[in-house]
Structures are given as structure tokens and as C-alpha cells.
Design a protein around this motif. Sequence first.
Motif, mmCIF file in Angstrom:
data_model
loop_
_atom_site.group_PDB
_atom_site.id
_atom_site.type_symbol
_atom_site.label_atom_id
_atom_site.label_comp_id
_atom_site.label_asym_id
_atom_site.label_seq_id
_atom_site.Cartn_x
_atom_site.Cartn_y
_atom_site.Cartn_z
ATOM 1 N N GLY A 72 0.812 -1.214 0.000
ATOM 2 C CA GLY A 72 0.000 0.000 0.000
ATOM 3 C C GLY A 72 0.842 1.260 0.000
ATOM 4 O O GLY A 72 0.528 2.233 -0.688
ATOM 5 N N ALA A 73 1.936 1.242 0.758
ATOM 6 C CA ALA A 73 2.842 2.399 0.776
ATOM 7 C C ALA A 73 3.490 2.576 -0.595
ATOM 8 O O ALA A 73 3.640 3.709 -1.071
ATOM 9 C CB ALA A 73 3.910 2.216 1.855
ATOM 10 N N LEU A 76 0.831 4.049 -2.842
ATOM 11 C CA LEU A 76 0.574 5.432 -2.467
ATOM 12 C C LEU A 76 1.722 6.340 -2.916
ATOM 13 O O LEU A 76 1.491 7.449 -3.404
ATOM 14 C CB LEU A 76 0.381 5.532 -0.955
ATOM 15 C CG LEU A 76 -0.242 6.792 -0.414
ATOM 16 C CD1 LEU A 76 -1.639 6.988 -0.990
ATOM 17 C CD2 LEU A 76 -0.318 6.739 1.096
ATOM 18 N N LEU A 81 -3.972 5.741 -5.127
ATOM 19 C CA LEU A 81 -4.693 5.677 -3.861
ATOM 20 C C LEU A 81 -5.635 4.477 -3.806
ATOM 21 O O LEU A 81 -5.721 3.793 -2.787
ATOM 22 C CB LEU A 81 -5.486 6.973 -3.626
ATOM 23 C CG LEU A 81 -6.293 7.036 -2.336
ATOM 24 C CD1 LEU A 81 -5.393 6.906 -1.120
ATOM 25 C CD2 LEU A 81 -7.094 8.324 -2.275
ATOM 26 N N ALA A 84 -3.674 1.392 -3.146
ATOM 27 C CA ALA A 84 -3.179 1.429 -1.775
ATOM 28 C C ALA A 84 -4.275 1.036 -0.790
ATOM 29 O O ALA A 84 -4.041 0.260 0.136
ATOM 30 C CB ALA A 84 -2.635 2.813 -1.440
ATOM 31 N N LEU A 85 -5.482 1.551 -0.999
ATOM 32 C CA LEU A 85 -6.595 1.191 -0.123
ATOM 33 C C LEU A 85 -6.937 -0.284 -0.249
ATOM 34 O O LEU A 85 -7.314 -0.931 0.729
ATOM 35 C CB LEU A 85 -7.818 2.051 -0.437
ATOM 36 C CG LEU A 85 -7.731 3.507 0.011
ATOM 37 C CD1 LEU A 85 -8.883 4.313 -0.572
ATOM 38 C CD2 LEU A 85 -7.719 3.598 1.527
ATOM 39 N N ALA A 89 -6.300 -0.880 3.805
ATOM 40 C CA ALA A 89 -7.009 0.373 4.086
ATOM 41 C C ALA A 89 -6.635 0.940 5.455
ATOM 42 O O ALA A 89 -6.532 2.153 5.618
ATOM 43 C CB ALA A 89 -8.515 0.154 3.999
ATOM 44 N N VAL A 92 -3.281 2.769 5.173
ATOM 45 C CA VAL A 92 -3.426 4.049 4.475
ATOM 46 C C VAL A 92 -4.064 5.076 5.412
ATOM 47 O O VAL A 92 -3.649 6.234 5.452
ATOM 48 C CB VAL A 92 -4.234 3.883 3.176
ATOM 49 C CG1 VAL A 92 -4.520 5.225 2.535
ATOM 50 C CG2 VAL A 92 -3.480 2.977 2.202
ATOM 51 N N TYR A 95 -1.376 6.222 7.679
ATOM 52 C CA TYR A 95 -0.481 7.188 7.035
ATOM 53 C C TYR A 95 -1.108 8.579 7.060
ATOM 54 O O TYR A 95 -0.424 9.577 7.302
ATOM 55 C CB TYR A 95 -0.177 6.801 5.591
ATOM 56 C CG TYR A 95 0.396 5.414 5.397
ATOM 57 C CD1 TYR A 95 1.198 4.805 6.355
ATOM 58 C CD2 TYR A 95 0.127 4.698 4.231
ATOM 59 C CE1 TYR A 95 1.717 3.536 6.166
ATOM 60 C CE2 TYR A 95 0.658 3.424 4.033
ATOM 61 C CZ TYR A 95 1.442 2.856 5.007
ATOM 62 O OH TYR A 95 1.948 1.603 4.805
#
Length: 148
Positions: A72-73, A76, A81, A84-85, A89, A92, A95
Motif C-alpha cells: 500500500g505504501a 501510495l 490511492l 493502496a486502499l 485500508a 493508508v 499514514y
Amino acid sequence: MTSYRAAAAPTGRPARRGALRRTAVPLGVLGAVAAGFGYVAAVDPGRPGHYPACPLLYYTGVYCPGCGGLRGAHALAHGHLGTALGCNAAAVAGYAVFAVVWVIWLTRALRGRAFEPALRPGVLYALCGLLLAFTVIRNLPFGTALVP
């Protein structure tokens, strides 16, 4: 009779520290986080051999709350996005919360005010409960949308 005045502040020391000195720690934390995100952006976690496998997933087949966080990072950092979600989730959201708290920390440091983040026990229990629910749901058959 001699009157004694209150002790004066030590000389040679400025009364107000400079903005750079006040913000050194928040900026250092930002630098470390940026370096970490930069590394994850450059080295794809989806390719084997660069990062260790999640031991919980490896030995039990159960997704932990952090599974998919690096992917996810990576997504992102590349501006994806939605991907990443889909990877994690909760990570994120973490973050985003970190970014907001960091901005508050920097703002308070620039103003010369103390920053002492503290969560009330009820809020901490609620966050832990949400993370536990996220973990349980992503491991149930109807929670496959939360699986990385």
C-alpha cells in the motif's frame, strides 16, 4: 539595607530558540519517514526477495493488520490511492493520521509550544477494537475485499 533581586536568567543564552532548532525533531522525523517511503517506492514489495514475509501469514495463513501495508505504501508513493486502499485500508488511514499529527506537531513547534500527544483510554480502546475488527473481518470469507 541592601535589597536582593530575583536571580536573573543566565546570560549568553537566548531567551527564544530559533525556529530551526525548535523544528529539528519534527523535521528529522519527516526525513526518516520520507527516506522509508522513498525506499519502498524504489524497491517494489510485490517482488520477492526484498522484504521478509509476514511470519503470521507464512505460518498460519492468517492476514495480520499490517499485511499489505508495504504494498500500500508503494502504491501510495506512486499516486495510486485506490490500489493502496485495496492493499491495506487501515495502513493508508494510519499514514493519513500520521500526516495530520505531524503537521500539528510542526505548527506547535514553530509557535514554540509543547506537543504532548495523548489518547484517552476510551479512544485507545476504540482504535484497538477497530483494528481487531479489521483483522478479523479480512480473514473471514465475506471480508475478501480487505485482503491484500
